[in-house]
Design a protein around this motif. Structure first.
Motif, PDB file in Angstrom:
ATOM      1  N   ILE A   1       1.310  -0.134   8.499  1.00 25.81           N
ATOM      2  CA  ILE A   1       1.782  -0.156   7.116  1.00 25.81           C
ATOM      3  C   ILE A   1       2.171  -1.587   6.751  1.00 25.81           C
ATOM      4  O   ILE A   1       3.158  -2.117   7.283  1.00 25.81           O
ATOM      5  CB  ILE A   1       2.995   0.779   6.922  1.00 25.81           C
ATOM      6  CG1 ILE A   1       2.637   2.204   7.354  1.00 25.81           C
ATOM      7  CG2 ILE A   1       3.465   0.756   5.472  1.00 25.81           C
ATOM      8  CD1 ILE A   1       3.815   3.154   7.356  1.00 25.81           C
TER       9      ILE A   1
ATOM     10  N   ASP B   1       0.819  -1.221   0.000  1.00 27.57           N
ATOM     11  CA  ASP B   1       0.000   0.000   0.000  1.00 27.57           C
ATOM     12  C   ASP B   1       0.847   1.263   0.000  1.00 27.57           C
ATOM     13  O   ASP B   1       0.322   2.362   0.209  1.00 27.57           O
ATOM     14  CB  ASP B   1      -0.941   0.006   1.211  1.00 27.57           C
ATOM     15  CG  ASP B   1      -1.901  -1.173   1.202  1.00 27.57           C
ATOM     16  OD1 ASP B   1      -2.183  -1.696   0.103  1.00 27.57           O
ATOM     17  OD2 ASP B   1      -2.347  -1.577   2.291  1.00 27.57           O
ATOM     18  N   GLY B   2       2.151   1.117  -0.196  1.00 30.83           N
ATOM     19  CA  GLY B   2       3.041   2.266  -0.166  1.00 30.83           C
ATOM     20  C   GLY B   2       3.451   2.625   1.255  1.00 30.83           C
ATOM     21  O   GLY B   2       2.838   2.184   2.230  1.00 30.83           O
ATOM     22  N   LEU B   3       4.477   3.447   1.371  1.00 31.94           N
ATOM     23  CA  LEU B   3       4.968   3.847   2.691  1.00 31.94           C
ATOM     24  C   LEU B   3       3.985   4.737   3.431  1.00 31.94           C
ATOM     25  O   LEU B   3       4.056   4.879   4.653  1.00 31.94           O
ATOM     26  CB  LEU B   3       6.314   4.567   2.545  1.00 31.94           C
ATOM     27  CG  LEU B   3       7.504   3.677   2.190  1.00 31.94           C
ATOM     28  CD1 LEU B   3       8.729   4.530   1.892  1.00 31.94           C
ATOM     29  CD2 LEU B   3       7.804   2.693   3.324  1.00 31.94           C
ATOM     30  N   LEU B   4       3.085   5.358   2.707  1.00 32.01           N
ATOM     31  CA  LEU B   4       2.099   6.231   3.344  1.00 32.01           C
ATOM     32  C   LEU B   4       0.732   5.570   3.444  1.00 32.01           C
ATOM     33  O   LEU B   4      -0.252   6.225   3.816  1.00 32.01           O
ATOM     34  CB  LEU B   4       1.985   7.554   2.562  1.00 32.01           C
ATOM     35  CG  LEU B   4       3.280   8.360   2.432  1.00 32.01           C
ATOM     36  CD1 LEU B   4       3.043   9.631   1.618  1.00 32.01           C
ATOM     37  CD2 LEU B   4       3.840   8.713   3.806  1.00 32.01           C
ATOM     38  N   GLY B   5       0.686   4.281   3.118  1.00 29.27           N
ATOM     39  CA  GLY B   5      -0.601   3.584   3.111  1.00 29.27           C
ATOM     40  C   GLY B   5      -0.955   2.992   4.454  1.00 29.27           C
ATOM     41  O   GLY B   5      -1.197   1.776   4.573  1.00 29.27           O
ATOM     42  N   ALA B   6      -0.990   3.804   5.480  1.00 29.68           N
ATOM     43  CA  ALA B   6      -1.315   3.319   6.828  1.00 29.68           C
ATOM     44  C   ALA B   6      -2.801   3.007   6.945  1.00 29.68           C
ATOM     45  O   ALA B   6      -3.646   3.797   6.532  1.00 29.68           O
ATOM     46  CB  ALA B   6      -0.920   4.361   7.867  1.00 29.68           C
TER      47      ALA B   6
END
Length: 295
Positions: free
Chosen positions: A242, A121-126
């Motif tokens: 994440i 989900d990407g590094l910002l996909g929390a």
């Protein structure tokens, strides 16, 4: 010959004390977990997946038993095993949190750059729905407190009396690795890396006379690894915000054990050992000898 015999006797007593503390911790954990598992009419008496889950961590009972053994049985002040006043030690704890969090993040991002860790989900996909609050206690906070009290506090002080300070630093780190020897996915490389982390913690504990930096570092490392990211924490699992998946052979990615099992973590941990050792030796050369952990 007499001096050697006394040292052997002292080492034997030290070994039995450590074994007794470890065994008492396991028994207390077993008893509490048994009580929390009681059922009435096929329903768990204390509920599941709630606050009581945080009471099932073995390391919580390390802390309880160690404090009892040190304060009541040995009649030591808690500051003598590094548990100094938190009002004066908060700065060391904060420094440990920053150092541990940054160090763990560096390893994770390095594995990502090399392709051994993938973030779907990407590094910002929390995803906040993934957060496991109980895991913050059982996998992050309680291990940091309990294991540091056992290995870098009570154990290090006992071993210093038998092996000397440098011998105790090495011995406590070896025991720390051995305790993780039965964890999921453990390898020889993971064993080495856990030992390196143990050396960092022991060196800083001796240099500062306080456990607050090692506790802070230990907590932050576990938190970033298992609660911020969803990676394995020394073979254990925790709900992380994440998602992260390991890719490739275990000795490269860390595999089921977590990033401590990766060869790419080794040079970073070795560098931390050098920094911690140099910091301690510089202070020792200047005549510093105030450690509350001295025997």
């Amino acid at each position: 010959m007499k001096r050697i015999w006394i040292n052997r006797q002292g080492s034997l007593r030290m070994g039995w004390k450590l074994l007794a503390v470890f065994a008492a911790s396991m028994v207390l954990n077993f008893v509490v977990n048994g009580l929390l598992s009681l059922k009435v009419n096929d329903r768990t008496l204390f509920g599941q997946n709630g606050f009581t889950d945080s009471l099932k961590a073995p390391s919580l009972y390390f802390a309880i038993v160690v404090v009892f053994a040190a304060a009541v049985l040995e009649k030591w002040s808690l500051s003598s095993i590094g548990l100094t006043n938190p009002l004066t030690g908060w700065g060391k704890g904060a420094a440990g949190i920053v150092s541990g969090g940054v160090s763990c993040l560096v390893v994770i991002l390095l594995l990502g750059m090399l392709g051994y860790a993938v973030f779907p989900d990407g590094l910002l996909g929390a995803d906040w729905h993934r957060l496991n609050v109980a895991a913050i206690f059982t996998s992050c906070l309680f291990p940091a407190i309990g294991e540091e009290l056992l290995f870098r506090g009570y154990g290090l002080k006992l071993m210093t009396g038998s092996f000397g300070r440098n011998g105790a630093i090495v011995a406590s780190s070896l025991l720390f690795s051995l305790m993780h020897g039965a964890n999921t996915g453990v390898t020889a490389l993971a064993f080495l890396n856990i030992g390196l982390i143990g050396l960092v913690f022991a060196l800083v504990a001796v240099r500062s006379g306080s456990l607050w930096f090692p506790i802070g570092f230990h907590f932050a490392w576990n938190f970033v690894q298992g609660s911020l990211f969803s990676g394995a924490v020394s073979g254990g699992g925790g709900g992380g915000l994440i998602p992260v998946n390991d890719v490739g052979k275990a000795w490269l990615s860390g595999g089921a054990f977590g990033i401590e099992g990766s060869i790419w973590a080794t040079p970073i941990l070795a560098l931390l050992v050098v920094i911690a050792a140099g910091w301690r030796f510089k202070e020792t050369a200047g005549g510093w000898n105030r450690s509350g952990l001295s025997a």
